[in-house]
Design an enzyme around this catalytic site. Structure first.
Site, short mmCIF file in Angstrom:
data_model
loop_
_atom_site.label_atom_id
_atom_site.label_comp_id
_atom_site.label_asym_id
_atom_site.label_seq_id
_atom_site.Cartn_x
_atom_site.Cartn_y
_atom_site.Cartn_z
N HIS A 1 57.37 24.87 2.09
CA HIS A 1 56.95 26.29 2.05
C HIS A 1 58.16 27.22 2.14
CE1 HIS A 1 52.91 24.67 2.96
NE2 HIS A 1 53.57 23.91 3.80
N SER B 1 78.61 42.28 -13.04
CA SER B 1 77.73 43.38 -13.38
C SER B 1 78.56 44.50 -13.98
CB SER B 1 77.01 43.87 -12.12
OG SER B 1 76.62 45.21 -12.28
N LYS C 1 79.46 42.19 -7.83
CA LYS C 1 78.49 41.18 -8.21
C LYS C 1 79.09 39.95 -8.90
CE LYS C 1 74.51 41.25 -8.02
NZ LYS C 1 73.50 42.04 -8.75
N GLU D 1 69.89 31.02 -14.11
CA GLU D 1 68.79 31.96 -14.40
C GLU D 1 68.29 31.78 -15.83
OE1 GLU D 1 69.22 36.13 -12.53
OE2 GLU D 1 71.22 35.29 -12.46
#
Ligand code: ARG
Length: 462
Positions: free
Chosen positions: A160, A281, A287, A294
């Site tokens: 979980h 970024s 970043k 992804e």
């Protein structure tokens, strides 16, 4: 209409096909990917025709010479693909006829584009499967290499997404080795059904020429022939099956990607992914984004979509061949391309992971990951498991109120929850003790994970 403009099948038509329809029905823009397999299939077909005296040896020689030249033209990029010629098959046949004359026109004897295309797709997919096996193997090797350094690197295991029990990083990685092992088994198994020859089925019912299908199968290294001509030209179940196996591989890699993304987030800080797999970024200078994992997660949606597309393509088709089947190529080819690129990049990326052992360890220490070990300890001293569970739950609540770990509690404090607790409890409350105690096949004890890695190495060598 001049002879030059005529389609191979245009004899019975009174007017040329509408321009829009020509574009709509043409497949050459994507099925030219099958070109080398088309040539391979044609060559075998021609060899059989000559062996069965359906065409002459001279014809066979002309066809072989012409096809060899076409192959060179395609490889060097000189071949001119014409939309007017509809698909890969007619483009090649037309060029062959231009090069060698009548022999080129005889190649299509006893054959239809229906059994020809089914053969091409199977040859293409068989080749793709063989390449993919190698790529899965390389990724498995990268995973085992990384795992072999981390049988003693402890991280929290989650259920979980809550801290559950400590595991080694190696154990966690080896879960993906197992998934990929089944993935490899699946595509190898699928290959058996891919590797059957449709040629000879002709349009749908077989052909009246005295052909030898088994000989063509042998020449093309097929394991046998498709045993029903209607089935041979119409079903694409082998492509659906492959795409399902591919979707599972992508799904496994998507799960791993999700973990890499979480682990790289500063909230976890378990790993770093080499800069060459990340991007920055354009607005936030600080970043560093895990773009590759992804995108793997994103591209999984695309492959899953191809599976649904192929299933849907098939479901309403009456026997035998229907033009619908032309739509099998883009999903299938894109599945192969996506999976190939993903596996290739993934193996490299796994080699570029930096492990932050301290962060993993402190996360494992934060979530009462050894609570089950304390319960097991009480059970071994005679307490029924449900009572032990209750006692430990109370101990965890007590530690939580004090803002400390179970192993930070004094013996007297622990004994409030059970008098069975003695001095030896501290060995089971450590992360190392917890790992070492799960010492059976499939468990996270370093000894077991080392054995799993040794088995994996043997498998990879075999
Ligand atoms: N381009 C077609 C396909 O991909 C080849 C078979 C065409 N057959 C036909 N009867 N029109 O399926």
């Amino acid at each position: 209409m001049t002879m030059q403009d005529k389609q191979a099948w245009s004899g019975r038509f009174n007017e040329p096909v509408a321009e829009l329809v020509k574009r709509y029905t043409a497949s050459v823009e994507f099925d030219n990917r099958l070109a080398l397999f088309d040539i391979q299939g044609s060559l075998a077909h021609a060899q059989m025709l000559a062996a069965c005296n359906i065409i002459s040896t001279q014809d066979l020689n002309d066809i072989s010479r012409g096809l060899a030249q076409i192959e060179n033209e395609i490889i060097s990029g000189d071949f001119v693909w014409l939309l007017d010629l509809e698909d890969v098959h007619l483009n090649i046949e037309k060029r062959l006829t231009a090069l060698v004359g009548d022999a080129g026109k005889r190649l299509h004897t006893g054959r239809s584009r229906n059994d020809q295309v089914a053969t091409d797709v199977r040859l293409y997919l068989r080749h793709a499967i063989d390449e993919l096996r190698g790529l899965i193997h390389a990724l498995q090797t990268a995973i085992v290499d990384l795992a072999s350094h981390h049988t003693h690197t402890i991280m929290p295991g989650f259920t979980h997404l809550q801290v559950a029990q400590p595991v080694s990083f190696a154990h966690h990685l080896m879960a993906y080795f197992e998934m990929l092992k089944r993935d490899a088994e699946r595509i190898v198994d699928c290959r058996k059904r891919v590797n059957r020859l449709p040629l000879g089925a002709a349009a749908l019912a077989g052909t009246s020429y005295p052909i030898k299908r088994e000989y063509v199968a042998e020449l093309l290294d097929f394991d046998g022939v498709c045993e029903n001509s209607l089935d041979a030209v119409s079903d694409r179940d082998f492509a659906i099956e492959f795409t399902a196996a591919a979707a599972l591989i992508m799904t496994h890699l998507s799960r791993l990607s999700e973990e890499l993304i979480l682990w790289m987030s500063p909230r976890f800080g378990f790993i770093d992914i080499a800069d060459r797999f990340c991007t920055g970024s354009s607005i936030m200078p600080q970043k560093k984004n895990p773009d590759v994992p992804e995108l793997v997660r994103g591209k999984t949606g695309r492959v899953n979509g191809h599976l649904v597309a192929l299933l849907t393509l098939m479901k309403g088709q009456p026997l035998a061949y229907n033009k619908d089947n032309q739509e099998d190529k883009e999903p299938l080819i894109d599945t192969v391309d996506t999976l190939t690129q993903t596996l290739r990049i993934y193996a490299d990326m796994m080699g570029g992971i930096t492990v932050k052992q301290e962060a993993m360890r402190s996360a494992a220490l934060q979530g009462y990951a050894t609570a089950t070990d304390l319960a097991d300890y009480l059970v071994k001293k005679g307490l029924p498991f449900r009572d032990a569970h209750e006692a430990v739950a109370l101990a965890v609540r007590f530690a939580e109120q004090r803002g400390c770990d179970l192993s930070d509690l004094k013996l007297e404090e622990l004994q409030q929850f059970s008098l069975l607790i003695a001095d030896d409890v501290y060995t089971v409350l450590t992360l190392e003790g917890s790992l070492a105690s799960r010492n059976h096949i499939g468990g996270t004890a370093p000894q077991q994970v080392e054995a799993a890695i040794a088995r994996a190495r043997k498998y990879l060598q075999g």
